[in-house]
Scaffold this motif. Structure first.
Motif, short mmCIF file in Angstrom:
data_model
loop_
_atom_site.label_atom_id
_atom_site.label_comp_id
_atom_site.label_asym_id
_atom_site.label_seq_id
_atom_site.Cartn_x
_atom_site.Cartn_y
_atom_site.Cartn_z
N THR A 48 0.83 -1.30 -0.02
CA THR A 48 0.44 -0.10 -0.23
C THR A 48 0.42 1.23 -0.31
O THR A 48 0.40 2.36 -0.39
N PHE A 72 -4.82 0.91 -3.50
CA PHE A 72 -5.08 1.88 -2.38
C PHE A 72 -4.94 3.42 -3.38
O PHE A 72 -5.68 4.12 -2.56
N ALA A 110 -16.17 8.06 1.97
CA ALA A 110 -14.92 7.30 3.39
C ALA A 110 -15.40 5.54 3.63
O ALA A 110 -14.77 4.54 3.57
N ILE A 111 -16.83 5.16 3.75
CA ILE A 111 -16.62 4.49 5.07
C ILE A 111 -16.60 3.10 4.17
O ILE A 111 -16.03 1.72 4.04
N VAL A 153 -13.15 2.24 2.35
CA VAL A 153 -12.25 2.47 3.54
C VAL A 153 -12.52 -0.12 3.54
O VAL A 153 -11.75 -0.76 3.36
N MET A 208 -10.10 -2.31 2.54
CA MET A 208 -10.25 -3.82 3.57
C MET A 208 -9.77 -5.25 3.85
O MET A 208 -9.37 -5.70 3.98
N LEU A 250 -1.54 1.56 7.14
CA LEU A 250 -2.25 2.78 5.75
C LEU A 250 -4.04 3.07 5.98
O LEU A 250 -4.25 3.65 6.19
N ALA A 251 -4.18 1.68 6.14
CA ALA A 251 -5.28 1.39 5.73
C ALA A 251 -6.04 2.15 7.20
O ALA A 251 -7.36 2.46 7.16
N LEU A 252 -5.56 1.76 7.92
CA LEU A 252 -5.79 2.27 9.24
C LEU A 252 -5.56 3.77 9.98
O LEU A 252 -6.80 4.49 9.89
N PHE A 264 -5.30 6.26 7.30
CA PHE A 264 -6.46 6.75 6.64
C PHE A 264 -8.21 6.40 7.06
O PHE A 264 -8.89 7.13 6.96
N MET A 265 -8.15 4.96 8.00
CA MET A 265 -9.20 4.43 9.10
C MET A 265 -9.73 6.27 9.80
O MET A 265 -10.60 6.48 10.42
N VAL A 299 -9.82 9.61 7.51
CA VAL A 299 -11.18 10.07 7.27
C VAL A 299 -12.23 9.68 7.56
O VAL A 299 -13.32 10.06 7.26
N MET A 300 -12.28 8.37 7.78
CA MET A 300 -13.87 7.81 8.72
C MET A 300 -13.38 7.51 9.98
O MET A 300 -14.87 8.68 10.38
#
Lengths: 257, 398, 370
Positions: free
Chosen positions: B338, B349, B363-364, B367, B371, C211-213, C215-216, C219-220
């Motif tokens: 990523t 990504f 976003a939700i 993301v 994931m 990285l996804a975390l 972003f979470m 942005v989330m």
């Protein structure tokens, strides 16, 4: 003392342990079948039998290290029930010595001994240490108090384990093969401590194959096989005059060296 | 059933309600459940309120709308008029590409460096140690940047490309190399390659069986290598080479023809290879060291040759340690891919959580979709490695 | 009786000892080995001199601006002036000049808190050391922020540099300790619902790219807070790092739990200790000790991963470096110097920790016999 144990009344005031119709299963495997046993105050009982006979499981039920599914168990007048406080209360009255000592390796000998008195009996630290030193002297290793368990020999560790139990001032002591994990030359020092304890009148339930110890101190010897109590007698009768062929075979196997 | 009546057994009594361990467990779990329900209720209602305030529609409707942005590199046909669902696919394929290349190269590097540690050559052993200790202790992102900004950016411009025999060009825009173009008849060569694999499979079985029955050994490895190279080569000659190469041609500012690897992909793959290679080398070293020296001595004492000791005694036992470690290294490589987003390699990504999220604000959904993809890839790796692990365990039992 | 006379020792053959023996055994023992040695030596001989020249001999060490590297007569090697000119930013970010003592104090305090369990006497370790350890991140954050202590307010926008990497990693692992221990306990629990919740938590935070975390978190997470609340970005990142770390540490602890013999639980039970007494007095100290090497390895990973924060716009050291590289006064292409410096800083920290970790492991190997 003759052989009238099984048909004797199961609860008198003197009885500190009363086991009645105790049954236990591991999954579908029936490990303990209708165990009935009562132990009087000050009585010394030796339990023997082949491995897998359920002897360890039985004495581990007495302080609830093992659950059982059916039957009743009264220890020192308190009936064992599904209750956290009740189980803790019974464990406080029952000391246990394990085959592999199970000392806490991260604590010094002294800390091992004072842990129970301080945290369970809520005694002040000074008092707990005084008690600990008293029992360390009784098992003849007061000079090791500040070492860690890993620095002691097996025999010394087992004596510390006995002292640790004694510090809780238990009414009953359980021994689960206390000498099986020891080198031959260390067995005697542990047995000496146990004999001394027996002579002082401690109620003892001891799983062991030390037949010399059984002859010397036991009031009764119990033979278990297949999850049942097969035979129960005074040491004299037990060794010289076994009633069942099963015990005869067992004795011939362990005594024939 | 016997006729004897069941003995009357009293069940174990229970104490006060709260001190019963079963009741306690139930109470704790109900409390946790209520807590979780409250937590999720709060965040869901907050999220809905927030999204309404910002004018974001929830749901996956955005997937069918036009994305409207270009992507630097795509393995399938793509342009700005395609939908977000298509950008998802493009990103996913790019992620799989870089992960696959990274895993293959890192495994090769890792095994070579890991085995070098046991070399009798002092220099080689030192280099293996220095490699592992250097690269696993430097953050991966820094290594990505190093390759991208310090090394690949320092390459010459197109006009001054580094030229390998007029066929391969290396410059700041990437690596250009000839493309293999199929002509009629090429299918036969591919077919013969497949046939070679089948033949090797049966050869191994035959050799194994013959050794079991007669005790005679057969040089399986060399024969396999011969089949693998020889059979396609022969068909290639018979069919009169049904391929031609499309060479890249260098102009003043551009290179036409051939195919190329963009520097973003090169930098990312290099960094992942070098970094993960160091960890795999460490795993290989741990695996080999886990085999007690007594095993080698015992094998020597029954007269096995060194090569056979490796094959029959050391490798099967070492693999039991190495394979689970490889599994987690591969998974972290995929997760680490990523970092593409830091240099603009268009992986899932970058195109999805980066550009698409920016444009749609969902976003939700985005993301969670991303994931879920990484979860799925890692589950697949885990599944394959577990199968492999079982087969390693089987080899051991033979 | 015959008298025993030991034979006198004789010198070893000349080609087994000394420089010649060493070379023969280690570099030229077989033809293949000799070939490998020669290739390596040739490679090193072609690369090392130029590298050393660039790094040290022709490098520019003194000056305050890029001009020092471009000047007539300046060496054509590395421009270390770039690093020294930006040093303050690399370490402290944009934290105000006059308040740097606060960062230095916090760093020293952090060192003291980490050393406390080893330095404090036994009686104080649990009663003072552990609470101090657990509240440190909050006090430290408040101190750097300043408002609570009546100091000048420094917004988190100005925090940055390597000190931020250190603080974030340390503050995360400290809070992750109790949290991950609870998760690991939950995963071992016999209560099915608690167990499955813990498994989902652990596997989620381990299975998703960090990285996804992040972003979470950036942005989330804002969507989940009530409308109008504005939670500081750094705080959100901290929460994410804690959860990420907890997932990994819970698995480390699970390994530690599995290494504790069943007899320890039984001995604690037979003394009549309650569940929490047993867990905290008997099991926890042993689990921590056994897991220490793996905890350190996990921490090294977390520490390296703090550089990923660059991507969501936190000014940690690598992000500062990128900014410096695009600064209009320093456009001479100093990427290599900058990256080498950052790499060196991380390498020293991580290598140091991995040395400590392998030392502990060796000690455990010899001392943990029961």
């Amino acid at each position: 003392m003759s052989n009238e144990p099984l048909n004797k009344s199961l609860s008198t005031d003197e009885d500190v342990i009363v086991i009645k119709d105790l049954n236990k299963w591991y999954g579908s495997f029936h490990v303990l079948k209708d165990i009935n046993l009562s132990v009087k105050k000050g009585e010394r009982i030796v339990v023997c039998g082949p491995s897998g006979s359920g002897k360890s499981t039985m004495i581990r039920c007495i302080n609830r290290l093992e659950e059982f599914q059916r039957g009743s168990l009264i220890v020192n007048g308190v009936e064992m029930i599904e209750d956290v406080k009740n189980i803790e209360a019974i464990r406080r009255e029952v000391g246990m010595v394990f085959q592999h000592f199970n000392l806490f390796p991260h604590l010094t000998i002294l800390e091992n001994l004072t842990l129970g008195p301080i945290w369970v009996q809520k005694k002040p630290k000074d008092e707990a240490e005084a008690i600990a030193m008293k029992y360390l002297e009784r098992v003849k290793i007061p000079d090791q108090a500040n070492k860690f368990p890993g620095q002691l020999s097996g025999g010394q560790q087992q004596r510390v384990a006995i002292a640790r139990s004694l510090c809780m001032a238990p009414q009953i002591m359980l021994f689960d093969e206390p000498t099986s994990a020891l080198d031959p030359e260390m067995i005697k020092e542990v047995l000496d401590v146990m004999v001394e304890l027996a002579e002082e009148g401690m109620t003892m339930l001891c799983v062991t194959h030390e037949m010399g110890f059984a002859k010397k101190v036991a009031d009764r010897v119990i033979f278990m096989d297949g999850g049942e109590i097969v035979e129960e007698n005074t040491p004299h009768e037990f060794f010289d005059n076994p009633e069942t062929d099963r015990l005869q075979l067992f004795l011939s196997q362990i005594l024939q060296h | 059933m016997s006729n004897e009546p069941m003995p009357e057994l009293q069940p174990v009594k229970s104490g006060s309600f709260f001190n019963n361990p079963r009741n306690r467990a139930a109470i704790y779990q109900i409390l946790l459940l209520l807590g979780l329900m409250f937590f999720f209720y709060t965040i869901v209602s907050n999220a809905l309120a927030n999204m309404e305030a910002r004018g974001i529609k929830s749901g996956f409707g955005f997937l069918t709308t036009t994305a409207g942005f270009d992507i630097l590199m795509s393995l399938v046909e793509y342009d700005a008029t395609h939908t977000y669902a298509k950008t998802f696919l493009v990103g996913l394929l790019n992620t799989i590409l870089v992960s696959f290349v990274g895993i293959i190269l890192a495994t090769i590097v890792g095994f070579i460096v890991g085995v070098s540690y046991f070399s009798q050559n002092w220099l080689l052993k030192r280099i293996s140690i220095v490699y592992v200790e250097t690269f696993r202790n430097i953050p991966l992102l820094l290594q990505v940047f190093f390759w991208y900004f310090a090394v690949l950016s320092a390459l010459p411009i197109v006009r001054d490309s580094i030229n390998f025999g007029d066929a391969v060009f290396l410059n700041v825009r990437g690596l250009y190399y000839p493309e293999v173009v199929d002509e009629p008849g090429s299918a036969v060569v591919y077919g013969s390659l497949f046939l070679a694999f089948v033949a090797i499979f049966f050869l191994r079985r035959w050799a194994h069986k013959r050794q079991d029955e007669t005790g005679e050994q057969f040089p399986v490895f060399l024969t396999s290598l011969g089949i693998l190279i020889g059979l396609p080569l022969v068909t290639l000659l018979i069919m009169g080479n049904p391929f031609h190469l499309d060479y890249p041609e260098k102009g003043g500012f551009n290179i036409s023809g051939g195919t190329n690897v963009i520097p973003e992909l090169m930098a990312l793959a290099l960094a992942l290879t070098v970094y993960t290679g160091a960890f795999i080398a460490e795993a290989v070293r741990a695996g080999i060291q886990a085999v007690p020296h007594g095993q080698t001595e015992a094998a020597r004492s029954i007269g096995l040759r060194e090569k056979r000791i490796m094959q029959l005694i050391i490798v099967p036992q070492a693999m039991r340690v190495i394979v689970p470690l490889l599994n987690s290294e591969y998974q972290s490589l995929v997760k680490n891919s990523t970092l593409a987003t830091a240099i603009g390699y268009p992986d899932l990504f970058t195109v999805f959580v980066g550009t698409s999220l920016n444009q749609t604000g969902q976003a939700i959904e985005i993301v969670f979709m991303t994931m879920a993809v990484y979860f799925a890839i890692n589950m697949m790796i885990s599944f394959c490695m577990n199968r492999f692990n079982e087969s390693v365990a089987l080899v051991e039992r033979k | 009786m015959r008298e025993f006379k030991p034979l006198p020792a004789q010198p070893a053959p000349i080609d087994e000892v000394g420089v010649i023996g060493w070379l023969k055994n280690n570099l030229f023992s077989t033809p293949l080995n000799s070939l490998v040695s020669i290739l390596i030596i040739a490679f090193l001989a072609s690369v090392l001199p130029a590298l050393i020249d660039w790094l040290f001999i022709s490098a520019n060490w003194v000056g305050t601006s890029e001009a020092a590297c471009k000047a007539e007569g300046a060496g054509d090697g590395a421009c270390w002036v770039f690093v020294s000119a930006w040093m303050q930013q690399f370490i402290y970010g944009s934290y105000p000049d006059g308040e740097l003592w606060r960062i230095n104090t916090s760093l020293i305090a952090l060192g003291a808190v980490i050393a406390a369990p080893y330095l404090l006497p036994n009686e104080l370790r649990n009663s003072v050391g552990v609470p101090l350890f657990l509240v440190f991140p909050f006090i430290g954050a408040a101190f750097l922020d300043g408002r609570l202590f009546g100091l000048e307010y420094v917004s988190t926008d100005y925090w940055g540099g390597f000190s931020l990497n250190i603080f974030l990693a340390a503050a995360s692992i400290i809070i992750a300790f109790p949290l991950s221990f609870l998760w690991a306990l939950g995963r071992r629990s016999e209560m099915p619902f608690i167990k499955s919740v813990c498994i989902v938590l652990i596997e989620f935070f381990r299975g998703v790219p960090v990285l996804a975390l992040f972003f979470m978190g950036s942005v989330m997470l804002p969507l989940f807070f009530p409308e109008g609340t504005n939670v500081d970005k750094l705080l959100r990142v901290w929460i994410v790092l804690i959860l990420f770390m907890s997932g990994y540490m819970a698995e480390v602890f699970r390994g530690g739990f599995q290494a504790i013999p069943q007899g320890q639980y039984e001995a604690a039970d037979s003394l009549g200790l309650s569940y929490w007494q047993k867990t905290l007095l008997i099991i926890f100290p042993q689990v921590i000790k056994i897991s220490m090497p793996n905890i350190l390895a996990t921490f090294i990973m977390l520490f390296k991963n703090t550089t990923f924060l660059l991507i969501i716009g936190i000014f940690e050291i690598l992000s500062t470096t990128q900014t410096a590289l695009t600064n209009s006064n320093w456009l001479g292409g100093h990427a290599a110097e900058g990256y080498i410096f950052v790499a060196l800083v991380f390498w020293c920290c991580c290598f140091g920790m991995s040395m400590i970790s392998s030392n502990i492991e060796k000690k455990l190997d010899t001392s943990h016999r029961n």
